[in-house]
Design a protein around this motif. Structure first.
Motif, short mmCIF file in Angstrom:
data_model
loop_
_atom_site.label_atom_id
_atom_site.label_comp_id
_atom_site.label_asym_id
_atom_site.label_seq_id
_atom_site.Cartn_x
_atom_site.Cartn_y
_atom_site.Cartn_z
N ALA A 85 2.82 -2.01 -7.58
CA ALA A 85 3.93 -1.72 -6.66
C ALA A 85 5.26 -1.71 -7.40
CB ALA A 85 3.94 -2.73 -5.52
N PHE A 86 5.43 -2.64 -8.34
CA PHE A 86 6.66 -2.71 -9.13
C PHE A 86 6.81 -1.47 -10.01
CE2 PHE A 86 9.14 -4.62 -12.73
CZ PHE A 86 10.31 -4.77 -12.03
N VAL A 87 5.72 -1.06 -10.66
CA VAL A 87 5.76 0.14 -11.51
C VAL A 87 6.03 1.37 -10.65
CG1 VAL A 87 4.33 1.67 -12.94
CG2 VAL A 87 4.38 -0.79 -13.38
N TYR A 88 5.42 1.45 -9.47
CA TYR A 88 5.68 2.56 -8.57
C TYR A 88 7.16 2.59 -8.17
CZ TYR A 88 6.11 5.15 -4.25
OH TYR A 88 6.56 6.01 -3.28
N VAL B 291 4.30 3.33 4.22
CA VAL B 291 3.09 2.60 4.61
C VAL B 291 1.85 3.30 4.07
CG1 VAL B 291 1.66 1.95 6.60
CG2 VAL B 291 4.11 1.53 6.64
N VAL B 292 1.81 4.62 4.18
CA VAL B 292 0.66 5.38 3.67
C VAL B 292 0.55 5.23 2.16
CG1 VAL B 292 -0.26 7.72 3.37
CG2 VAL B 292 0.64 7.02 5.58
N ILE B 293 1.66 5.33 1.46
CA ILE B 293 1.64 5.21 0.00
C ILE B 293 1.15 3.83 -0.42
CG2 ILE B 293 3.14 5.00 -2.03
CD1 ILE B 293 4.68 7.40 -0.91
N TYR B 294 1.66 2.78 0.19
CA TYR B 294 1.25 1.43 -0.19
C TYR B 294 -0.18 1.13 0.25
CZ TYR B 294 5.75 0.33 -2.13
OH TYR B 294 6.86 0.32 -2.94
N LEU B 295 -0.65 1.76 1.32
CA LEU B 295 -2.04 1.60 1.72
C LEU B 295 -2.98 2.19 0.65
CD1 LEU B 295 -4.12 0.82 3.96
CD2 LEU B 295 -3.91 3.18 4.73
N PHE B 296 -2.65 3.39 0.18
CA PHE B 296 -3.46 3.99 -0.88
C PHE B 296 -3.31 3.23 -2.19
CE2 PHE B 296 -3.68 7.66 1.96
CZ PHE B 296 -5.05 7.91 1.90
N LEU B 297 -2.13 2.69 -2.45
CA LEU B 297 -1.94 1.85 -3.63
C LEU B 297 -2.81 0.60 -3.54
CD1 LEU B 297 -0.23 1.61 -6.25
CD2 LEU B 297 1.39 0.29 -4.91
N PHE B 298 -2.89 0.02 -2.35
CA PHE B 298 -3.74 -1.14 -2.11
C PHE B 298 -5.20 -0.80 -2.38
CE2 PHE B 298 -6.30 -3.82 0.69
CZ PHE B 298 -5.80 -5.08 0.42
N LEU B 299 -5.66 0.33 -1.87
CA LEU B 299 -7.06 0.74 -2.09
C LEU B 299 -7.33 1.03 -3.56
CD1 LEU B 299 -7.56 3.07 1.01
CD2 LEU B 299 -8.42 0.74 0.69
N GLY B 300 -6.38 1.65 -4.24
CA GLY B 300 -6.55 1.92 -5.66
C GLY B 300 -6.59 0.64 -6.48
N ALA C 118 9.31 5.88 -6.95
CA ALA C 118 9.71 5.75 -5.55
C ALA C 118 10.92 6.61 -5.24
CB ALA C 118 10.01 4.29 -5.21
N LYS C 119 10.85 7.23 -4.07
CA LYS C 119 11.97 8.01 -3.54
C LYS C 119 12.26 7.50 -2.14
CE LYS C 119 10.83 12.22 -6.04
NZ LYS C 119 10.51 13.63 -5.94
N LYS C 120 13.38 7.93 -1.60
CA LYS C 120 13.70 7.58 -0.22
C LYS C 120 12.74 8.34 0.70
CE LYS C 120 17.68 5.26 -0.61
NZ LYS C 120 18.05 4.06 -0.02
N LEU C 121 11.90 7.60 1.39
CA LEU C 121 10.94 8.19 2.30
C LEU C 121 11.04 7.53 3.67
CD1 LEU C 121 7.79 8.21 -0.02
CD2 LEU C 121 9.24 10.15 0.53
N LYS C 122 10.41 8.18 4.64
CA LYS C 122 10.35 7.59 5.97
C LYS C 122 9.43 6.37 5.91
CE LYS C 122 10.95 12.11 7.96
NZ LYS C 122 10.32 13.26 8.57
N PRO C 123 9.64 5.40 6.80
CA PRO C 123 8.83 4.17 6.76
C PRO C 123 7.33 4.42 6.86
CG PRO C 123 10.71 3.85 8.19
CD PRO C 123 10.72 5.30 7.79
N TRP C 124 6.89 5.35 7.69
CA TRP C 124 5.46 5.59 7.82
C TRP C 124 4.88 6.19 6.55
CZ3 TRP C 124 3.20 10.37 7.39
CH2 TRP C 124 4.04 11.47 7.50
N GLN C 125 5.70 6.96 5.82
CA GLN C 125 5.23 7.51 4.55
C GLN C 125 5.08 6.40 3.50
OE1 GLN C 125 8.37 10.39 4.10
NE2 GLN C 125 7.01 12.10 4.64
#
Length: 111
Positions: A40-43, A57-66, A48-55
Motif C-alpha cells: 500500500a505504501f509503494v502504491y 476501495v476497489v484498488i485496495y481490495l485487489f491489492l489485498f487479494l494480491g 496513487a492518483k486522486k480517485l473517487k472513494p469507491w475506486q
C-alpha cells in the motif's frame, strides 16, 4: 532437523518473523500485514492518483487479494525485501522531486 531445513531456505525477513512469533499462524498474519502495508505504501508513493472513494476501495481490495498470493511467495522469495527497496527508491524519487520544485520556485521568483 526438518524445521531447520525449512527455515534455512526462507528469505531473511520471513525467517525472522517466523522465529520471533509464538505460533506459525500469528507469524503468517504478521507477514501478510507487513506485505500489505508495504504494498500500500509503494502504491501510494508511486502510483496513487486522486480517485473517487469507491475506486480506492476497489484498488485496495485487489491489492489485498494480491498480497495473499505474495504472502505465499514470501516464504521462499525475498518479497518483503523487494518491497522495502521499492519503497526506498520511491522515497528518494519523491524527495528529489520536492527539492527540484523548490529550486524552480526559488529561481522563478523575481528579485
Amino acid at each position: 532437523m526438518q524445521e531447520e531445513q525449512v527455515f534455512g531456505r526462507m528469505s531473511a525477513i520471513s525467517r525472522y518473523v517466523y522465529e520471533a512469533m509464538p505460533s506459525f499462524t500469528s507469524a503468517g498474519y504478521v507477514l501478510f500485514f507487513i506485505i500489505f502495508a508495504l504494498s500500500a505504501f509503494v502504491y501510494y508513493l508511486g502510483f496513487a492518483k486522486k480517485l473517487k472513494p469507491w475506486q480506492n476501495v476497489v484498488i485496495y481490495l485487489f491489492l489485498f487479494l494480491g498480497c495473499l498470493v505474495l504472502t505465499f511467495l514470501a516464504f521462499f522469495l525475498p518479497i518483503v525485501e523487494g518491497l522495502i527497496v521499492a519503497a526506498l527508491i520511491l522515497i528518494i524519487y519523491r524527495l528529489r522531486r520536492v527539492n527540484d520544485k523548490k529550486d524552480e520556485q526559488k529561481d522563478s521568483t523575481p528579485v
